[in-house]
Design a protein around this motif. Structure first.
Motif, mmCIF file in Angstrom:
data_model
loop_
_atom_site.group_PDB
_atom_site.id
_atom_site.type_symbol
_atom_site.label_atom_id
_atom_site.label_comp_id
_atom_site.label_asym_id
_atom_site.label_seq_id
_atom_site.Cartn_x
_atom_site.Cartn_y
_atom_site.Cartn_z
ATOM 1 N N SER A 28 0.827 -1.212 0.000
ATOM 2 C CA SER A 28 0.000 0.000 0.000
ATOM 3 C C SER A 28 0.862 1.263 0.000
ATOM 4 O O SER A 28 0.374 2.364 0.287
ATOM 5 C CB SER A 28 -0.930 -0.002 1.220
ATOM 6 N N ASN A 294 -2.869 0.120 7.945
ATOM 7 C CA ASN A 294 -3.023 0.868 6.693
ATOM 8 C C ASN A 294 -4.384 1.564 6.636
ATOM 9 O O ASN A 294 -4.494 2.729 6.237
ATOM 10 C CB ASN A 294 -2.875 -0.065 5.496
ATOM 11 N N LYS A 295 -5.418 0.858 7.036
ATOM 12 C CA LYS A 295 -6.769 1.430 7.059
ATOM 13 C C LYS A 295 -6.832 2.642 7.987
ATOM 14 O O LYS A 295 -7.393 3.696 7.628
ATOM 15 C CB LYS A 295 -7.773 0.373 7.509
ATOM 16 N N GLU A 296 -6.245 2.516 9.161
ATOM 17 C CA GLU A 296 -6.329 3.618 10.122
ATOM 18 C C GLU A 296 -5.482 4.814 9.696
ATOM 19 O O GLU A 296 -5.863 5.969 9.910
ATOM 20 C CB GLU A 296 -5.956 3.103 11.512
ATOM 21 N N THR A 298 -4.971 5.581 6.581
ATOM 22 C CA THR A 298 -5.757 6.143 5.483
ATOM 23 C C THR A 298 -6.887 7.021 6.005
ATOM 24 O O THR A 298 -7.125 8.129 5.486
ATOM 25 C CB THR A 298 -6.311 5.019 4.591
ATOM 26 N N GLU A 299 -7.586 6.538 7.019
ATOM 27 C CA GLU A 299 -8.698 7.283 7.576
ATOM 28 C C GLU A 299 -8.274 8.604 8.187
ATOM 29 O O GLU A 299 -9.057 9.566 8.262
ATOM 30 C CB GLU A 299 -9.425 6.430 8.609
ATOM 31 N N GLU A 300 -7.015 8.690 8.624
ATOM 32 C CA GLU A 300 -6.515 9.927 9.236
ATOM 33 C C GLU A 300 -6.193 11.010 8.203
ATOM 34 O O GLU A 300 -6.056 12.182 8.545
ATOM 35 C CB GLU A 300 -5.265 9.622 10.059
ATOM 36 N N THR A 301 -6.061 10.601 6.937
ATOM 37 C CA THR A 301 -5.650 11.576 5.916
ATOM 38 C C THR A 301 -6.659 11.722 4.776
ATOM 39 O O THR A 301 -6.574 12.679 3.999
ATOM 40 C CB THR A 301 -4.305 11.162 5.298
ATOM 41 N N PHE A 302 -7.592 10.785 4.643
ATOM 42 C CA PHE A 302 -8.514 10.801 3.501
ATOM 43 C C PHE A 302 -9.836 11.484 3.881
ATOM 44 O O PHE A 302 -10.437 11.135 4.889
ATOM 45 C CB PHE A 302 -8.774 9.365 3.030
#
Length: 302
Positions: A28, A294-296, A298-302
């Motif tokens: 990722s 990776n999910k967490e 991503t959630e912090e920046t998306f």
């Protein structure tokens, strides 16, 4: 490597769980650092089993292939050292290593395994992982039909005896410690023709790690091909605890269903979290931990 290098994720421990997490994150395109000492817990074990596609290979062979494959992902970096300290920062965490390096990461994954506390019994360490073994799933098939002993504190030894019972018709329980078998436990052992041998182990006689005899302190010599041993352990790395991560009553890092420890931003996977000590389980947990992190991120920046 430069000091104060900043990474999305720092993985402490680069064996099966750590490398599996690194692969998931590398695919990722997350910037990852894997810090590893190069001393895996299963180093003495000649062969690894019960892992599809890798059954019977040496632990070093599996980890070598894994590292080669993970190295193909250019956002994953490796550093050989021992982590001795960690602290919370405004952006995440900073770790310090034995050589004096410091690295910063938004998230930490501890895949550091456990350290077995080998008893002070002559011959024990030389046979550990070879013919003195801990897991019927990892080693049991190789000793099927052999003269087998089970040694440990009563509850754990009794549990192991039940698991091993179908693998051999020649099984002996050697209870260790002050606790005694209950009437029901002794009756069940008798029903399954499992012998009970009282007396502390004095030494293990062997040839290149292959048991020949177990000698008791009362002088009695017992012939065995294999001995299952339930021995205590401790966390291989103390840094999670100094950062505030809680342990379970059994001494494992406490995690939730998403591999998260009790400290936000710190995750754990592999033998340091689970009594199911196997390569397959470590790989699965590492893969899942990498996906969760990776999910967490991503959630912090998306």
């Amino acid at each position: 490597m430069e000091q104060s290098s900043v990474f999305d994720v720092i993985i402490i421990g680069g064996s099966y769980a750590g490398l599996s997490a690194a692969m998931a994150l590398g695919r990722s395109l997350k910037k990852v650092l894997v810090v590893d000492s190069g001393e895996p817990c299963n180093k003495p074990t000649p062969h690894s089993h019960n892992f599809l596609t890798q059954d019977g290979k040496t632990p070093s062979e599996i980890s070598s292939i894994a590292q080669q494959q993970v190295s193909q992902y250019k956002t994953v970096h490796f550093y050989t050292d021992v982590v001795i300290e960690g602290k919370k920062t405004a952006e995440g965490f900073e770790i310090s290593t034995q050589s004096g390096e410091r690295f910063e990461g938004k998230k930490l994954i501890f895949a550091t395994g456990v350290k077995d506390n080998i008893p002070n019994i002559p011959g024990f360490s030389e046979c550990w992982g070879k013919t003195v073994i801990h897991c019927p799933y990892c080693h049991g098939y190789e000793f099927k039909g052999k003269k087998t002993g089970v040694w440990g504190h009563v509850e754990r030894a009794f549990h192991l005896a039940g698991l091993v019972n179908n693998l051999t018709d020649d099984l002996t329980l050697l209870p260790h410690g002050e606790d005694q078998l209950t009437v029901d436990q002794a009756k069940k052992l008798q029903q399954h023709n499992i012998k009970i041998e009282e007396g502390e182990i004095h030494k293990i006689e062997h040839k290149n790690g292959n048991i020949t005899h177990i000698v008791l302190k009362n002088g009695k010599k017992l012939l065995f091909d294999a001995l299952y041993a339930a021995i205590p352990f401790e966390q291989h790395c103390k840094t999670p605890e100094t950062l505030g991560c809680e342990l379970t009553e059994q001494g494992y890092l406490k995690i939730d269903g998403l591999q998260r420890t009790t400290v936000q931003g710190i995750y754990a996977c592999g033998d340091n979290t689970s009594p199911m000590r196997s390569v397959a389980n470590a790989v699965q947990q590492g893969n899942f931990a990498g996906a969760v992190v990776n999910k967490e991120l991503t959630e912090e920046t998306f």
